[in-house]
Design a protein around this motif. Sequence first.
Motif, mmCIF file in Angstrom:
data_model
loop_
_atom_site.group_PDB
_atom_site.id
_atom_site.type_symbol
_atom_site.label_atom_id
_atom_site.label_comp_id
_atom_site.label_asym_id
_atom_site.label_seq_id
_atom_site.Cartn_x
_atom_site.Cartn_y
_atom_site.Cartn_z
ATOM 1 N N LEU A 7 -26.493 -20.520 -87.514
ATOM 2 C CA LEU A 7 -26.997 -21.648 -86.732
ATOM 3 C C LEU A 7 -28.481 -21.472 -86.452
ATOM 4 O O LEU A 7 -29.270 -22.397 -86.643
ATOM 5 N N LEU A 8 -28.886 -20.289 -86.014
ATOM 6 C CA LEU A 8 -30.296 -20.040 -85.727
ATOM 7 C C LEU A 8 -31.152 -20.237 -86.974
ATOM 8 O O LEU A 8 -32.240 -20.806 -86.903
ATOM 9 N N ALA A 9 -30.670 -19.780 -88.123
ATOM 10 C CA ALA A 9 -31.410 -19.925 -89.372
ATOM 11 C C ALA A 9 -31.531 -21.391 -89.791
ATOM 12 O O ALA A 9 -32.498 -21.766 -90.461
ATOM 13 N N SER A 10 -30.584 -22.230 -89.382
ATOM 14 C CA SER A 10 -30.603 -23.633 -89.787
ATOM 15 C C SER A 10 -31.458 -24.516 -88.873
ATOM 16 O O SER A 10 -31.795 -25.631 -89.245
ATOM 17 N N LEU A 11 -31.810 -24.028 -87.704
ATOM 18 C CA LEU A 11 -32.581 -24.836 -86.755
ATOM 19 C C LEU A 11 -34.075 -24.825 -87.108
ATOM 20 O O LEU A 11 -34.598 -23.793 -87.530
ATOM 21 N N PRO A 12 -34.752 -25.931 -86.886
ATOM 22 C CA PRO A 12 -36.210 -25.928 -87.119
ATOM 23 C C PRO A 12 -36.910 -25.084 -86.059
ATOM 24 O O PRO A 12 -36.479 -25.035 -84.906
ATOM 25 N N LEU A 13 -37.987 -24.419 -86.477
ATOM 26 C CA LEU A 13 -38.767 -23.651 -85.519
ATOM 27 C C LEU A 13 -39.303 -24.595 -84.450
ATOM 28 O O LEU A 13 -39.626 -25.742 -84.727
ATOM 29 N N GLY A 14 -39.344 -24.109 -83.219
ATOM 30 C CA GLY A 14 -39.774 -24.936 -82.098
ATOM 31 C C GLY A 14 -38.613 -25.507 -81.305
ATOM 32 O O GLY A 14 -38.819 -26.048 -80.218
ATOM 33 N N THR A 15 -37.382 -25.391 -81.836
ATOM 34 C CA THR A 15 -36.209 -25.876 -81.128
ATOM 35 C C THR A 15 -35.972 -24.999 -79.899
ATOM 36 O O THR A 15 -36.062 -23.776 -79.968
ATOM 37 N N ARG A 16 -35.663 -25.617 -78.768
ATOM 38 C CA ARG A 16 -35.336 -24.851 -77.567
ATOM 39 C C ARG A 16 -33.896 -24.362 -77.709
ATOM 40 O O ARG A 16 -32.984 -25.144 -77.984
ATOM 41 N N VAL A 17 -33.692 -23.063 -77.522
ATOM 42 C CA VAL A 17 -32.380 -22.455 -77.727
ATOM 43 C C VAL A 17 -32.039 -21.502 -76.591
ATOM 44 O O VAL A 17 -32.914 -21.047 -75.855
ATOM 45 N N VAL A 18 -30.759 -21.202 -76.487
ATOM 46 C CA VAL A 18 -30.296 -20.077 -75.684
ATOM 47 C C VAL A 18 -29.549 -19.157 -76.641
ATOM 48 O O VAL A 18 -28.732 -19.604 -77.445
ATOM 49 N N VAL A 19 -29.879 -17.869 -76.590
ATOM 50 C CA VAL A 19 -29.281 -16.873 -77.477
ATOM 51 C C VAL A 19 -28.660 -15.784 -76.602
ATOM 52 O O VAL A 19 -29.347 -15.185 -75.778
#
Length: 78
Positions: A7-19
């Motif tokens: 999932l992290l690899a598929s998201l565009p850079l700059g996306t707000r995430v919680v890991v």
Amino acid sequence: MQTPAALLASLPLGTRVVVRRRIDAGVTDSLGDLVAVDGTACTVRTRRGDDVVLLADVTAARPVPPPPPRRAPRRTTP
């Protein structure tokens, strides 16, 4: 179902995430903007700085909405 690392690899850079990741004392979360992802780690830019997270330690991840706008400072009346 997609793994958290995929999932992290598929998201565009700059996306707000919680890991969420494993640490010695249990688990901890990193909340911020995803600024880098490679085959072994991701970097989340938090309020306190860049947090490099090993993908092998990630137990969960998801995109989150932008933070709410900051509130105006409280005014005290004399």
